[in-house]
Design a protein around this motif. Sequence first.
Motif, PDB file in Angstrom:
ATOM      1  N   TYR A 179      78.738  -3.460  20.763  1.00  0.00           N
ATOM      2  CA  TYR A 179      78.464  -3.019  22.125  1.00  0.00           C
ATOM      3  C   TYR A 179      77.039  -2.473  22.210  1.00  0.00           C
ATOM      4  O   TYR A 179      76.344  -2.338  21.207  1.00  0.00           O
ATOM      5  CB  TYR A 179      79.457  -1.929  22.542  1.00  0.00           C
ATOM      6  N   TYR A 180      76.645  -2.157  23.434  1.00  0.00           N
ATOM      7  CA  TYR A 180      75.360  -1.490  23.631  1.00  0.00           C
ATOM      8  C   TYR A 180      75.521  -0.447  24.732  1.00  0.00           C
ATOM      9  O   TYR A 180      76.399  -0.546  25.594  1.00  0.00           O
ATOM     10  CB  TYR A 180      74.246  -2.486  23.986  1.00  0.00           C
TER      11      TYR A 180
ATOM     12  N   LYS B 272      76.460 -12.855  22.188  1.00  0.00           N
ATOM     13  CA  LYS B 272      75.588 -13.524  21.219  1.00  0.00           C
ATOM     14  C   LYS B 272      74.115 -13.360  21.577  1.00  0.00           C
ATOM     15  O   LYS B 272      73.282 -13.120  20.707  1.00  0.00           O
ATOM     16  CB  LYS B 272      75.948 -15.006  21.152  1.00  0.00           C
ATOM     17  N   LYS B 273      73.802 -13.486  22.868  1.00  0.00           N
ATOM     18  CA  LYS B 273      72.403 -13.337  23.273  1.00  0.00           C
ATOM     19  C   LYS B 273      71.911 -11.921  23.016  1.00  0.00           C
ATOM     20  O   LYS B 273      70.785 -11.717  22.550  1.00  0.00           O
ATOM     21  CB  LYS B 273      72.263 -13.680  24.755  1.00  0.00           C
ATOM     22  N   CYS B 274      72.746 -10.958  23.313  1.00  0.00           N
ATOM     23  CA  CYS B 274      72.391  -9.555  23.087  1.00  0.00           C
ATOM     24  C   CYS B 274      72.191  -9.282  21.605  1.00  0.00           C
ATOM     25  O   CYS B 274      71.242  -8.598  21.216  1.00  0.00           O
ATOM     26  CB  CYS B 274      73.483  -8.652  23.662  1.00  0.00           C
TER      27      CYS B 274
ATOM     28  N   LEU C 257      67.168  -9.257  16.099  1.00  0.00           N
ATOM     29  CA  LEU C 257      67.825  -9.600  14.843  1.00  0.00           C
ATOM     30  C   LEU C 257      66.818 -10.065  13.803  1.00  0.00           C
ATOM     31  O   LEU C 257      66.917  -9.727  12.629  1.00  0.00           O
ATOM     32  CB  LEU C 257      68.884 -10.679  15.078  1.00  0.00           C
ATOM     33  N   ALA C 258      65.824 -10.863  14.238  1.00  0.00           N
ATOM     34  CA  ALA C 258      64.819 -11.357  13.292  1.00  0.00           C
ATOM     35  C   ALA C 258      64.037 -10.194  12.684  1.00  0.00           C
ATOM     36  O   ALA C 258      63.818 -10.132  11.475  1.00  0.00           O
ATOM     37  CB  ALA C 258      63.866 -12.329  13.994  1.00  0.00           C
ATOM     38  N   GLU C 259      63.615  -9.250  13.535  1.00  0.00           N
ATOM     39  CA  GLU C 259      62.884  -8.093  13.014  1.00  0.00           C
ATOM     40  C   GLU C 259      63.762  -7.266  12.092  1.00  0.00           C
ATOM     41  O   GLU C 259      63.290  -6.722  11.092  1.00  0.00           O
ATOM     42  CB  GLU C 259      62.392  -7.228  14.169  1.00  0.00           C
TER      43      GLU C 259
END
Length: 437
Positions: free
Chosen positions: A143-144, A282-284, A289-291
């Motif tokens: 969640y966010y 998934k978009k969230c 994620l890369a960083e």
Amino acid sequence: SIINNYSTFTYNSCKIGPFSLFILFQDFVYEEEVKGLNHLQSKSRQMERQMRAVAVLLFIAIAALLPLSCFAADDYNNNQYDENNAENQYEGYEMENGDDYIQYWTAYHIQPKRCVVYKGIDVIVFDVFGDDDQCSKTPQGTYYAPVPEYMEGWLSEIAQKMEDQGVDDYVPPESSDYQYCTQTQVDDSVYNLMLGCADNTTQSIAVNVYSDDQCENKLVYGDTDDSRIDISDIQVPFKKCQSCVNWVNKNDDQIDDQFYVNRQMLAPLCSTAWNYKENCGKKCQKIGLAEEKEGWTTSDLTLIITMLAFGSIVTGLIWRRRSRMPSKDALVEQAALASAGLQQIHIAAFGVVLLLLIAGAAWAGFKNLAFTLLLLVDFTLFAYFLKLTLDYSSPVEEIVGPDGQIITKVNSYDSDDESKESSVRPQHGTYMLPTLT
């Protein structure tokens, strides 16, 4: 009718007191007497006196039972108040969120993952784990929540821990003043400040600067909107698994019966985050994620590129040295490897595996492991290069000539202009054999 109205009579009696009770009884008996007389007009006065006697006996019984009834009612109401108070205290922590309402947080854990900008808002992405899972398996959900709302729970969590430690005069740090949009004057300038995500990493929060008093438009200085205010005392512990319920040992004389029940229900961080949560799809989850996986800053990238370049240069120098190594020395090295049960193909395979391991550690974000392995490789290569340089650089052979004088034979493996066959040069005071024809 008298029996059916007993509950109402008792309830009112508990409320009005002993003197008004007598007046209420007189009216009560009169009403019942009138009803009895209307119904028993044809009865004798003896029946009428019996009714009065029954009414008097009923009054005596009620008067005797009334204190016990009031005591029982008060005790029941007090218990009900304690239970309701345990459920309704600190409404900001309670989650009335439909079917996913959680009443007891004993078996739950929470783990903040990163702070990112999502849909134009600084949010904290977090996982919630149930069934006593200490953040080791698949989370119950990801969640966010907006940074200010998440910090509301985190600041309350800090306050609760301070209270558990016996800090009665705990005062929240000044950095907590920036939880929501706050105007601050520095010299002659007015700044709008609020907690948000740091610019250089997803694993930290910072005090952001805004150009408007609603803190909607960030004010960028150079390449950052972060202020220099220190908030280390309220920093969110990202990637750290936290239990929703903080247990503490208390003396039974210091707490009430509902202390441990309240502790399970009133979990400041988890309940507040749950209250303000939104599902992170998934978009969230891909944002930042890369960083998070790489975690490479500009200085990290510069350092690792330098180390790779150094290793490549030393490897080239080693290959060049070995290509000019005398055959007998090469045979000696091969014999040493063979005695250890190794071949050159094994050394090459080990190097490839080590490089793949370094690349995997770098991709997974294990920077310390990647730097350590790369440093070990560079040190090993450089040590071997020094060994080749010291052992095989310009070796000198001494030969005794026919006249008894020493003839020096100088071999150089560093010159590209001279071949191995022309490495023998006449020196001053040496004998040169004539060419036979």
